[in-house]
Design a protein around this motif. Structure first.
Motif, PDB file in Angstrom:
ATOM      1  N   UNK A 354       0.820  -1.146   0.026  1.00  0.00           N
ATOM      2  CA  UNK A 354       0.076   0.172  -0.060  1.00  0.00           C
ATOM      3  C   UNK A 354       0.857   1.101   0.136  1.00  0.00           C
ATOM      4  N   UNK A 355       1.956   1.313   0.858  1.00  0.00           N
ATOM      5  CA  UNK A 355       2.764   2.401   0.827  1.00  0.00           C
ATOM      6  C   UNK A 355       3.396   2.446  -0.461  1.00  0.00           C
ATOM      7  N   UNK A 356       3.854   1.473  -1.294  1.00  0.00           N
ATOM      8  CA  UNK A 356       4.584   1.635  -2.452  1.00  0.00           C
ATOM      9  C   UNK A 356       3.536   2.249  -3.703  1.00  0.00           C
ATOM     10  N   UNK A 357       2.172   1.744  -3.527  1.00  0.00           N
ATOM     11  CA  UNK A 357       1.136   1.963  -4.341  1.00  0.00           C
ATOM     12  C   UNK A 357       0.841   3.360  -4.288  1.00  0.00           C
ATOM     13  N   UNK A 358       0.669   3.970  -2.975  1.00  0.00           N
ATOM     14  CA  UNK A 358       0.352   5.383  -2.581  1.00  0.00           C
ATOM     15  C   UNK A 358       1.815   6.298  -3.332  1.00  0.00           C
ATOM     16  N   UNK A 359       2.938   5.901  -3.167  1.00  0.00           N
ATOM     17  CA  UNK A 359       3.994   6.598  -3.650  1.00  0.00           C
ATOM     18  C   UNK A 359       3.889   6.803  -5.421  1.00  0.00           C
ATOM     19  N   UNK A 360       3.550   5.459  -5.803  1.00  0.00           N
ATOM     20  CA  UNK A 360       3.282   5.567  -7.249  1.00  0.00           C
ATOM     21  C   UNK A 360       2.212   6.522  -7.851  1.00  0.00           C
ATOM     22  N   UNK A 361       1.092   6.533  -7.008  1.00  0.00           N
ATOM     23  CA  UNK A 361      -0.288   7.202  -7.253  1.00  0.00           C
ATOM     24  C   UNK A 361       0.360   8.797  -7.034  1.00  0.00           C
ATOM     25  N   UNK A 362       1.138   9.134  -6.107  1.00  0.00           N
ATOM     26  CA  UNK A 362       1.617  10.499  -6.114  1.00  0.00           C
ATOM     27  C   UNK A 362       2.240  11.100  -7.302  1.00  0.00           C
ATOM     28  N   UNK A 363       3.254   9.973  -7.903  1.00  0.00           N
ATOM     29  CA  UNK A 363       4.316  10.274  -8.893  1.00  0.00           C
ATOM     30  C   UNK A 363       3.464  10.340 -10.173  1.00  0.00           C
ATOM     31  N   UNK A 364       2.359   9.610 -10.513  1.00  0.00           N
ATOM     32  CA  UNK A 364       1.826   9.544 -11.837  1.00  0.00           C
ATOM     33  C   UNK A 364       0.726  10.405 -12.122  1.00  0.00           C
ATOM     34  N   UNK A 365       0.159  11.123 -10.835  1.00  0.00           N
ATOM     35  CA  UNK A 365      -0.563  12.007 -11.013  1.00  0.00           C
ATOM     36  C   UNK A 365      -1.875  11.748 -11.404  1.00  0.00           C
ATOM     37  N   UNK A 366      -2.536  12.269 -12.430  1.00  0.00           N
ATOM     38  CA  UNK A 366      -3.981  11.905 -12.774  1.00  0.00           C
ATOM     39  C   UNK A 366      -4.143  11.144 -13.976  1.00  0.00           C
ATOM     40  N   UNK A 367      -3.201  10.112 -14.347  1.00  0.00           N
ATOM     41  CA  UNK A 367      -3.278   9.193 -15.540  1.00  0.00           C
ATOM     42  C   UNK A 367      -4.673   8.591 -15.596  1.00  0.00           C
ATOM     43  N   UNK A 368      -5.384   8.564 -16.498  1.00  0.00           N
ATOM     44  CA  UNK A 368      -6.706   7.877 -16.692  1.00  0.00           C
ATOM     45  C   UNK A 368      -6.565   6.386 -16.614  1.00  0.00           C
ATOM     46  N   UNK A 369      -7.547   5.608 -16.412  1.00  0.00           N
ATOM     47  CA  UNK A 369      -7.405   4.051 -16.740  1.00  0.00           C
ATOM     48  C   UNK A 369      -7.677   3.724 -18.160  1.00  0.00           C
ATOM     49  N   UNK A 370      -7.013   2.701 -18.501  1.00  0.00           N
ATOM     50  CA  UNK A 370      -6.871   2.241 -20.127  1.00  0.00           C
ATOM     51  C   UNK A 370      -8.391   2.127 -20.230  1.00  0.00           C
ATOM     52  N   UNK A 371      -8.703   2.662 -21.702  1.00  0.00           N
ATOM     53  CA  UNK A 371     -10.079   2.520 -22.184  1.00  0.00           C
ATOM     54  C   UNK A 371     -10.937   1.446 -22.147  1.00  0.00           C
ATOM     55  N   UNK A 378     -23.106   4.987 -22.456  1.00  0.00           N
ATOM     56  CA  UNK A 378     -23.934   5.962 -23.143  1.00  0.00           C
ATOM     57  C   UNK A 378     -23.177   5.562 -24.497  1.00  0.00           C
ATOM     58  N   UNK A 379     -24.143   5.946 -25.690  1.00  0.00           N
ATOM     59  CA  UNK A 379     -23.760   5.592 -27.198  1.00  0.00           C
ATOM     60  C   UNK A 379     -22.463   6.475 -27.306  1.00  0.00           C
ATOM     61  N   UNK A 380     -22.389   7.828 -26.691  1.00  0.00           N
ATOM     62  CA  UNK A 380     -21.162   8.505 -27.098  1.00  0.00           C
ATOM     63  C   UNK A 380     -20.011   8.009 -26.629  1.00  0.00           C
ATOM     64  N   UNK A 381     -19.962   7.506 -25.421  1.00  0.00           N
ATOM     65  CA  UNK A 381     -18.742   6.659 -24.645  1.00  0.00           C
ATOM     66  C   UNK A 381     -18.281   5.559 -25.445  1.00  0.00           C
ATOM     67  N   UNK A 382     -19.438   4.631 -25.692  1.00  0.00           N
ATOM     68  CA  UNK A 382     -19.125   3.519 -26.750  1.00  0.00           C
ATOM     69  C   UNK A 382     -18.212   3.978 -27.938  1.00  0.00           C
ATOM     70  N   UNK A 383     -18.825   5.039 -28.631  1.00  0.00           N
ATOM     71  CA  UNK A 383     -18.111   5.539 -29.918  1.00  0.00           C
ATOM     72  C   UNK A 383     -16.890   6.015 -29.729  1.00  0.00           C
ATOM     73  N   UNK A 384     -16.478   6.548 -28.412  1.00  0.00           N
ATOM     74  CA  UNK A 384     -15.139   6.763 -28.161  1.00  0.00           C
ATOM     75  C   UNK A 384     -14.091   5.759 -27.778  1.00  0.00           C
ATOM     76  N   UNK A 385     -14.778   4.569 -27.593  1.00  0.00           N
ATOM     77  CA  UNK A 385     -13.935   3.344 -27.525  1.00  0.00           C
ATOM     78  C   UNK A 385     -13.661   2.729 -25.924  1.00  0.00           C
ATOM     79  N   UNK A 386     -14.740   3.589 -25.070  1.00  0.00           N
ATOM     80  CA  UNK A 386     -14.810   2.991 -23.827  1.00  0.00           C
ATOM     81  C   UNK A 386     -15.351   1.693 -23.849  1.00  0.00           C
ATOM     82  N   UNK A 387     -14.565   0.821 -22.983  1.00  0.00           N
ATOM     83  CA  UNK A 387     -14.778  -0.834 -22.945  1.00  0.00           C
ATOM     84  C   UNK A 387     -14.508  -1.571 -23.958  1.00  0.00           C
ATOM     85  N   UNK A 388     -13.870  -0.949 -25.148  1.00  0.00           N
ATOM     86  CA  UNK A 388     -13.732  -1.974 -26.358  1.00  0.00           C
ATOM     87  C   UNK A 388     -12.572  -2.792 -26.074  1.00  0.00           C
ATOM     88  N   UNK A 389     -12.719  -3.839 -26.328  1.00  0.00           N
ATOM     89  CA  UNK A 389     -11.512  -4.902 -26.269  1.00  0.00           C
ATOM     90  C   UNK A 389     -11.674  -5.516 -24.908  1.00  0.00           C
TER      91      UNK A 389
END
Length: 442
Positions: A354-371, A378-389
């Protein structure tokens, strides 16, 4: 009129009379050492090679902080240092003194210095002065107006200003051991010209009851002398005559942290007997059982974790049992928990992960989860590739897809490394298996 260079002065600089007081003098006062070499239990300070012995031999007595428990000789040492160094001994107590009192003492010391005499100012319970009052000592210590000797039962690192500590040498006085206490009892017998009317076991019990406090030992001995029993008292009779000295414990001071540290480390070291002893010391000293229960619960997740997941369940159960039963019955549930935790397999892998994960979270900032692991309601989110694959793991071989769940642009990290003890041995086996599958399915 010429002053005695080693006289004793009170709060306002008036020389105290050395004549015998009209009332009876307590035995502890009558036996107060007249030479540094007579101080018991502090050979590291006043012995042939002691710190103070060497300091006096060099003729360079520094300002000092004497740190130690009650009844080990702090006041006596300060008085004897003044005598040896040819300084006028002035004593104040931080409990009863304020800024105005300090100012008078400093002015008197400055006046005395102009006549060629120097002052040793002994401040009992110096930790009771607040930060501003402690700052008041700085100029008079620095310019040599006084040689300060402060006495404290509390850790100077926590209670005294860094600026004041930097101008003083901290000397630690030790709790009197059994041999030192026995020497005091022998001196008491010599002074009274008769032996203590105690059996051997009762004499040992008296030393134990003193709990390292020489003054307490002599006060109890004085009660035995005063009782003048016809035959030696046994342990039970002694206990009926004198009161056991209360064990040192202050719930908001250093001893509080020392004992919880001892409890925690004894459990971490898988020593249930030592852990049970420190628990008993804390409860006997008046510690709040709920505080202990909270710390034990923290221990369960920090030092045991998934090596025995039941440790957390046991902790919550013991805590709840105490809440239902109260003291003293509920304390048995806490004692049982201490034994469980001390006997359990240990792993801090979850804590470290947990300590290592917190340090990584502080370092990487606001990276988004992979799509591919984002929901797409919503249809828009599907069109943007959310959940694809996204591969639904339950539909894959071994119910393991091996997909990446870290943010795009972040390399995979290995935070959790099971210790391989207790139930974590099985966890480690599974993680190793999944790591191999992940490598194969890249």
């Amino acid at each position: 009129m010429a002053r005695n260079p080693s006289a004793t002065e009170d709060l306002f600089g008036e020389t105290e009379s050395r004549s015998a007081p009209s009332g009876p003098v307590p035995l502890a006062e009558r036996l107060r050492p007249r030479e540094l070499a007579d101080v018991v239990g502090q050979d590291h300070l006043v012995g042939i090679k002691g710190s103070l012995t060497r300091m006096l031999a060099r003729g360079s007595l520094a300002s000092l902080i004497l740190w130690g428990p009650p009844g080990v000789g702090k006041t006596t040492i300060a008085r004897l240092l003044a005598d040896r160094a040819g300084l006028i001994f002035t004593q104040i107590s931080a409990v009863f003194s304020g800024v105005a009192d300090l100012k008078r003492v400093f002015e008197e010391a400055a006046r005395r210095r102009r006549t060629g005499a120097r002052t040793l100012l002994f401040v009992d319970e110096i930790h009771r002065f607040n930060r501003a009052q402690q700052d008041g000592f700085l100029p008079v210590v620095e310019d040599g107006t006084i040689t300060l000797v402060g006495a404290t039962t509390e850790n100077p690192s926590f209670e005294l200003n860094a600026a004041l500590l930097s101008r003083c040498q901290v000397l630690v006085l030790r709790r009197l051991d059994d041999d030192a206490l026995e020497l005091l009892l022998t001196r008491a017998e010599d002074a009274m010209h008769l032996p203590l009317a105690l059996t051997g076991a009762a004499r040992a019990s008296l030393r134990a009851m003193a709990d390292g406090d020489g003054r307490a030992a002599l006060n109890m001995a004085e009660q035995v002398f005063a009782a003048a029993p016809d035959s030696p008292l046994d342990e039970l009779a002694l206990a009926g005559l004198v009161a056991r000295r209360a064990a040192l414990y202050d719930r908001d001071r250093e001893e509080h942290y020392n004992l919880i540290s001892a409890l925690h480390k004894s459990m971490r070291g898988s020593d249930p007997d030592a852990a049970l002893y420190w628990l008993a010391r804390m409860l006997t000293g008046g510690e709040e059982p709920r505080y202990i229960a909270r710390r034990l619960t923290r221990f369960a997740v920090e030092d045991i974790g998934l090596a025995d997941p039941q440790a957390l369940t046991q902790s919550i159960a013991a805590w709840e049992a105490y809440e239902r039963l109260g003291s003293p019955e509920g304390e048995l549930a806490i004692a049982q928990l201490v034994l469980y935790l001390a006997s359990a397999p240990k792993s801090n892998a979850a804590y470290r992960a947990f300590g290592a994960a917190k340090r990584a979270a502080q370092t990487t900032g606001s990276l988004a989860p992979p799509a591919h692991i984002l929901n797409a309601p919503t249809k828009l989110m599907k069109d943007l590739g959310y959940g694809a694959g996204y591969a639904y793991d339950h539909d894959t071989e071994d119910a393991f897809s091996g997909q990446n769940y870290f943010p795009d642009g972040m390399a995979r990290e290995n935070f959790y490394n099971p210790a391989g003890r207790g139930q974590e041995a099985e966890v480690k086996r599974r993680l190793d298996h999944w790591a191999k599958l992940r490598e194969q399915r890249r």
